[in-house]
Design a protein around this motif. Structure first.
Motif, PDB file in Angstrom:
ATOM      1  N   GLN A  19      45.191 -73.808 -77.227  1.00 38.53           N
ATOM      2  CA  GLN A  19      46.158 -73.799 -76.248  1.00 38.53           C
ATOM      3  C   GLN A  19      47.345 -73.266 -76.658  1.00 38.53           C
ATOM      4  O   GLN A  19      48.002 -73.809 -77.558  1.00 38.53           O
ATOM      5  CB  GLN A  19      46.040 -75.315 -75.484  1.00 38.53           C
ATOM      6  N   LEU A  20      48.039 -72.409 -75.796  1.00 38.54           N
ATOM      7  CA  LEU A  20      49.425 -72.111 -76.176  1.00 38.54           C
ATOM      8  C   LEU A  20      50.471 -72.792 -75.741  1.00 38.54           C
ATOM      9  O   LEU A  20      50.459 -73.388 -74.293  1.00 38.54           O
ATOM     10  CB  LEU A  20      49.824 -70.531 -75.846  1.00 38.54           C
ATOM     11  N   GLU A  21      51.334 -73.270 -76.352  1.00 38.31           N
ATOM     12  CA  GLU A  21      52.556 -74.101 -76.062  1.00 38.31           C
ATOM     13  C   GLU A  21      53.573 -73.333 -75.309  1.00 38.31           C
ATOM     14  O   GLU A  21      53.944 -72.489 -75.901  1.00 38.31           O
ATOM     15  CB  GLU A  21      52.959 -74.998 -77.021  1.00 38.31           C
ATOM     16  N   ASN A  22      54.260 -73.862 -74.420  1.00 35.25           N
ATOM     17  CA  ASN A  22      55.356 -73.096 -73.679  1.00 35.25           C
ATOM     18  C   ASN A  22      55.110 -71.843 -73.359  1.00 35.25           C
ATOM     19  O   ASN A  22      56.001 -70.972 -73.224  1.00 35.25           O
ATOM     20  CB  ASN A  22      56.558 -73.074 -74.602  1.00 35.25           C
ATOM     21  N   ALA A  23      53.898 -71.486 -72.965  1.00 31.88           N
ATOM     22  CA  ALA A  23      53.604 -69.975 -72.460  1.00 31.88           C
ATOM     23  C   ALA A  23      54.042 -69.771 -70.963  1.00 31.88           C
ATOM     24  O   ALA A  23      53.320 -70.841 -70.043  1.00 31.88           O
ATOM     25  CB  ALA A  23      52.112 -69.784 -72.613  1.00 31.88           C
TER      26      ALA A  23
ATOM     27  N   VAL B 251      56.995 -47.626 -59.095  1.00 35.01           N
ATOM     28  CA  VAL B 251      56.770 -49.245 -59.039  1.00 35.01           C
ATOM     29  C   VAL B 251      56.146 -49.617 -60.481  1.00 35.01           C
ATOM     30  O   VAL B 251      55.144 -49.191 -60.485  1.00 35.01           O
ATOM     31  CB  VAL B 251      55.803 -49.627 -57.876  1.00 35.01           C
ATOM     32  N   ASP B 252      57.031 -50.127 -61.186  1.00 35.96           N
ATOM     33  CA  ASP B 252      56.411 -50.638 -62.510  1.00 35.96           C
ATOM     34  C   ASP B 252      56.164 -52.017 -62.193  1.00 35.96           C
ATOM     35  O   ASP B 252      56.950 -52.882 -61.878  1.00 35.96           O
ATOM     36  CB  ASP B 252      57.815 -50.528 -63.587  1.00 35.96           C
ATOM     37  N   MET B 253      54.978 -52.604 -62.806  1.00 35.65           N
ATOM     38  CA  MET B 253      54.767 -53.972 -62.943  1.00 35.65           C
ATOM     39  C   MET B 253      54.216 -54.466 -64.265  1.00 35.65           C
ATOM     40  O   MET B 253      53.088 -54.430 -64.804  1.00 35.65           O
ATOM     41  CB  MET B 253      53.630 -54.336 -61.784  1.00 35.65           C
ATOM     42  N   PRO B 254      55.244 -54.828 -65.064  1.00 36.23           N
ATOM     43  CA  PRO B 254      54.733 -55.522 -66.615  1.00 36.23           C
ATOM     44  C   PRO B 254      54.455 -56.924 -66.260  1.00 36.23           C
ATOM     45  O   PRO B 254      54.871 -57.828 -65.202  1.00 36.23           O
ATOM     46  CB  PRO B 254      56.123 -55.457 -67.461  1.00 36.23           C
ATOM     47  N   PHE B 255      53.397 -57.586 -66.829  1.00 40.56           N
ATOM     48  CA  PHE B 255      52.710 -58.803 -66.552  1.00 40.56           C
ATOM     49  C   PHE B 255      52.325 -59.539 -67.793  1.00 40.56           C
ATOM     50  O   PHE B 255      51.987 -58.975 -68.819  1.00 40.56           O
ATOM     51  CB  PHE B 255      51.526 -58.680 -65.490  1.00 40.56           C
ATOM     52  N   SER B 256      52.520 -60.560 -67.723  1.00 41.80           N
ATOM     53  CA  SER B 256      51.825 -61.663 -68.885  1.00 41.80           C
ATOM     54  C   SER B 256      51.321 -62.925 -68.351  1.00 41.80           C
ATOM     55  O   SER B 256      52.127 -63.740 -67.610  1.00 41.80           O
ATOM     56  CB  SER B 256      53.055 -61.971 -70.059  1.00 41.80           C
ATOM     57  N   LEU B 257      50.000 -63.094 -68.324  1.00 42.98           N
ATOM     58  CA  LEU B 257      49.437 -64.284 -67.945  1.00 42.98           C
ATOM     59  C   LEU B 257      48.785 -65.148 -69.001  1.00 42.98           C
ATOM     60  O   LEU B 257      47.717 -64.549 -69.765  1.00 42.98           O
ATOM     61  CB  LEU B 257      48.533 -64.001 -66.773  1.00 42.98           C
ATOM     62  N   VAL B 258      48.879 -66.394 -69.152  1.00 43.49           N
ATOM     63  CA  VAL B 258      48.382 -67.192 -70.024  1.00 43.49           C
ATOM     64  C   VAL B 258      47.396 -68.376 -69.184  1.00 43.49           C
ATOM     65  O   VAL B 258      48.111 -69.116 -68.697  1.00 43.49           O
ATOM     66  CB  VAL B 258      49.365 -67.969 -71.095  1.00 43.49           C
ATOM     67  N   LEU B 259      46.152 -68.299 -69.603  1.00 42.62           N
ATOM     68  CA  LEU B 259      45.470 -69.272 -68.878  1.00 42.62           C
ATOM     69  C   LEU B 259      44.481 -70.111 -70.130  1.00 42.62           C
ATOM     70  O   LEU B 259      44.833 -69.984 -71.162  1.00 42.62           O
ATOM     71  CB  LEU B 259      44.372 -68.669 -67.988  1.00 42.62           C
ATOM     72  N   ASP B 260      43.672 -70.933 -69.442  1.00 40.50           N
ATOM     73  CA  ASP B 260      42.987 -71.899 -70.424  1.00 40.50           C
ATOM     74  C   ASP B 260      42.373 -71.333 -71.438  1.00 40.50           C
ATOM     75  O   ASP B 260      42.414 -71.556 -72.614  1.00 40.50           O
ATOM     76  CB  ASP B 260      42.060 -72.761 -69.819  1.00 40.50           C
TER      77      ASP B 260
END
Length: 128
Positions: free
Chosen positions: A21-25, A54-63
């Protein structure tokens, strides 16, 4: 308001299985509207309205995994000649909604293949 749209471009998409699990993500999806002009000498298309990327940078951290990337699309707003800020949150959301759907679809498909089980369905709401 009428939009003329180009295809959605996946500029970058990264998937990584997490071993711990990543902390503080922090999860983030940003919507950036950047005015663009057509290349070449013929600028007559601008008579119909302004063109935005339309620019859409994204970063998603899940389980179990994280995804990040950048997708975009060129959109012409017919009969609109103002600045991006004048479009308002509702129009920006309307322009970005198909890109959000793309992120959901990409994530579902990749996690379905990666985990050999039904894909992960993202569920989030706009906060524009």
């Amino acid at each position: 308001m009428e939009f003329r749209v180009n295809q959605i471009i996946v500029e970058q998409f990264n998937f990584e299985t997490l071993q711990t699990q990543l902390e503080n993500a922090e999860n983030s999806i940003q919507v950036q509207l950047n005015e663009v002009e057509p290349t070449g000498d013929d600028k007559s298309i601008l008579d119909d309205g302004k063109i935005f990327k339309v620019d859409m940078p994204f970063s998603l951290v899940l389980d179990r995994f994280k995804v990040n990337g950048h997708i975009s699309r060129i959109v012409q707003v017919v009969d609109f000649f103002g600045e991006a800020e004048e479009l308002g949150a509702e129009r920006a959301e309307e322009m970005s909604k198909p890109l959000i759907s793309y992120i959901k679809r990409l994530t579902y498909e990749v996690t379905e293949i990666a985990f050999d089980e039904p894909g992960y369905e993202l569920d989030f709401e706009s906060h524009l």
